[in-house]
Design an enzyme around this catalytic site. Structure first.
Site, PDB file in Angstrom:
ATOM      1  N   LYS A  11       0.915  -1.214  -0.183  1.00  0.00           N
ATOM      2  CA  LYS A  11      -0.268   0.027  -0.063  1.00  0.00           C
ATOM      3  C   LYS A  11       0.949   1.208  -0.004  1.00  0.00           C
ATOM      4  CE  LYS A  11       0.875   1.255   4.283  1.00  0.00           C
ATOM      5  NZ  LYS A  11       1.760   2.655   4.790  1.00  0.00           N
ATOM      6  N   PRO A  95       9.804  -4.395  -0.095  1.00  0.00           N
ATOM      7  CA  PRO A  95      10.637  -4.153   0.877  1.00  0.00           C
ATOM      8  C   PRO A  95      10.451  -3.926   2.222  1.00  0.00           C
ATOM      9  CG  PRO A  95      10.753  -2.687  -1.129  1.00  0.00           C
ATOM     10  CD  PRO A  95       9.426  -3.342  -1.215  1.00  0.00           C
ATOM     11  N   VAL A  96      11.175  -4.349   3.099  1.00  0.00           N
ATOM     12  CA  VAL A  96      10.930  -4.524   4.510  1.00  0.00           C
ATOM     13  C   VAL A  96      11.420  -3.236   5.233  1.00  0.00           C
ATOM     14  CG1 VAL A  96      11.587  -5.549   6.847  1.00  0.00           C
ATOM     15  CG2 VAL A  96      11.518  -6.937   4.846  1.00  0.00           C
ATOM     16  N   ALA A  98       9.735  -0.366   5.010  1.00  0.00           N
ATOM     17  CA  ALA A  98       9.834   0.748   3.607  1.00  0.00           C
ATOM     18  C   ALA A  98       8.567   1.845   3.921  1.00  0.00           C
ATOM     19  CB  ALA A  98       9.960   0.110   2.591  1.00  0.00           C
ATOM     20  N   SER A 104       2.059  -6.208   7.401  1.00  0.00           N
ATOM     21  CA  SER A 104       0.603  -6.035   7.713  1.00  0.00           C
ATOM     22  C   SER A 104      -0.009  -6.954   6.468  1.00  0.00           C
ATOM     23  CB  SER A 104       0.156  -4.824   7.901  1.00  0.00           C
ATOM     24  OG  SER A 104       0.903  -4.113   9.015  1.00  0.00           O
ATOM     25  N   SER A 105       0.208  -7.046   5.218  1.00  0.00           N
ATOM     26  CA  SER A 105      -0.337  -7.556   4.502  1.00  0.00           C
ATOM     27  C   SER A 105      -0.215  -8.947   4.433  1.00  0.00           C
ATOM     28  CB  SER A 105       0.061  -6.962   2.827  1.00  0.00           C
ATOM     29  OG  SER A 105      -0.632  -7.569   2.116  1.00  0.00           O
ATOM     30  N   ASP A 137      -2.291  -1.314  10.327  1.00  0.00           N
ATOM     31  CA  ASP A 137      -2.643  -1.549   8.940  1.00  0.00           C
ATOM     32  C   ASP A 137      -3.128  -2.698   8.400  1.00  0.00           C
ATOM     33  OD1 ASP A 137      -1.555   1.030   8.309  1.00  0.00           O
ATOM     34  OD2 ASP A 137       0.541   0.386   7.864  1.00  0.00           O
TER      35      ASP A 137
END
Length: 278
Positions: A11, A95-96, A98, A104-105, A137
């Site tokens: 997102k 990317p972690v 970021a 969350s996804s 999120d």
């Protein structure tokens, strides 16, 4: 029992306002969220012994106990009558750290996937409530598309798609920012408004922690496209009308960062395959 393959989308925040600090120590926000087609992929394979395992590819340095995908599986096990066992294979593309909501996804994808895999019959609202325990999120990724998020980010209002939003270019620096540290920096800064089409109150704090982000902002100002900082950063995004290879090449040459060209999508996660477990 069948296994599931799930796509978990990223997102961006099309603006973010911090309205104040709550009694629980978290922050009240008002933000516009949009899911995009940069995605992780998860494969959920049921186990008969009730154990939960996680394998990530590549290994991005977060322990199994801290990883939101694994935590989501354990949380669900705590709240339902059965103890579903599962092997989780996570192929990481988002990317972690970021500001793109990848963890969350992944958590939403595991909760939704296990709900289907084991026929637990939890409603979407019940899954969103569980997800909110893992992160602010997470509930968004049961909706996807475009939503206004308030509260600490878990209260959602679905919005109609914006036909003007066609392509998103992400500029991802070679470092991450921790959300908690950005908010802590924000709490100690004098409020300052930066000129940006999609204003993010946290941008000043992100720039305080990582002054080199000023180069990214300056680049986007020079190429004259609508842009903003996603979440607590450090990713900047630009909204373009076409798949703009020139901006991509310039960003890679000047900033030497990872650049992704994306489109908006209208799901937070989706099951893209089902196959018989071996």
């Amino acid at each position: 029992m069948r296994s599931l393959r799930i796509r978990a989308y990223a997102k961006i925040n099309l603006g973010l306002r911090v309205l104040g600090k709550r009694p629980d120590g978290l922050h009240e926000i008002d933000t516009l969220l949009q899911s995009i087609d940069l995605a992780d992929e998860l494969v959920l394979v049921p186990r008969s012994d009730g154990k939960v395992t996680l394998m990530t590819e590549p290994d991005f340095g977060i322990s199994t106990e801290e990883n939101l995908a694994s935590r989501a599986a354990h949380l669900l096990r705590e709240r339902v009558g059965c103890k579903p066992g599962v092997n989780i294979h996570l192929s990481k593309k988002i990317p972690v750290g970021a500001g793109l909501g990848g963890g969350s996804s992944d958590a939403a994808a595991v909760l939704g996937g296990l709900n289907q895999l084991f026929n637990l019959r939890l409603s979407k609202d019940e899954l969103k409530t569980l997800g909110a325990e893992l992160g602010s999120d997470v509930p968004f990724f049961f909706e996807g598309g475009r939503c206004r998020a308030t509260g600490r980010g878990e209260l959602l209002q679905e919005l109609l798609p914006d036909g003007m939003l066609k392509f998103v270019v992400l500029l991802v620096p070679p470092f991450s920012l921790r959300t908690r540290e950005v908010y802590e920096a924000f709490d100690h800064l004098t409020p300052c408004a930066l000129n940006s089409p999609f204003h993010n109150d946290l941008e000043v704090a992100a720039l305080e922690l990582r002054p080199e982000l000023g180069e990214y902002r300056a680049f986007l100002e020079r190429v004259s496209v609508p842009f903003g900082l996603s979440g607590s950063g450090p990713t900047y995004y630009a909204l373009v009308e076409a798949d703009d290879e020139q901006i991509v090449q310039q960003a890679q040459a000047i900033l030497r960062c990872k650049v992704y060209s994306c489109r908006p999508v209208f799901l937070g996660h989706e099951i893209v395959g089902s196959f018989k477990a071996s």
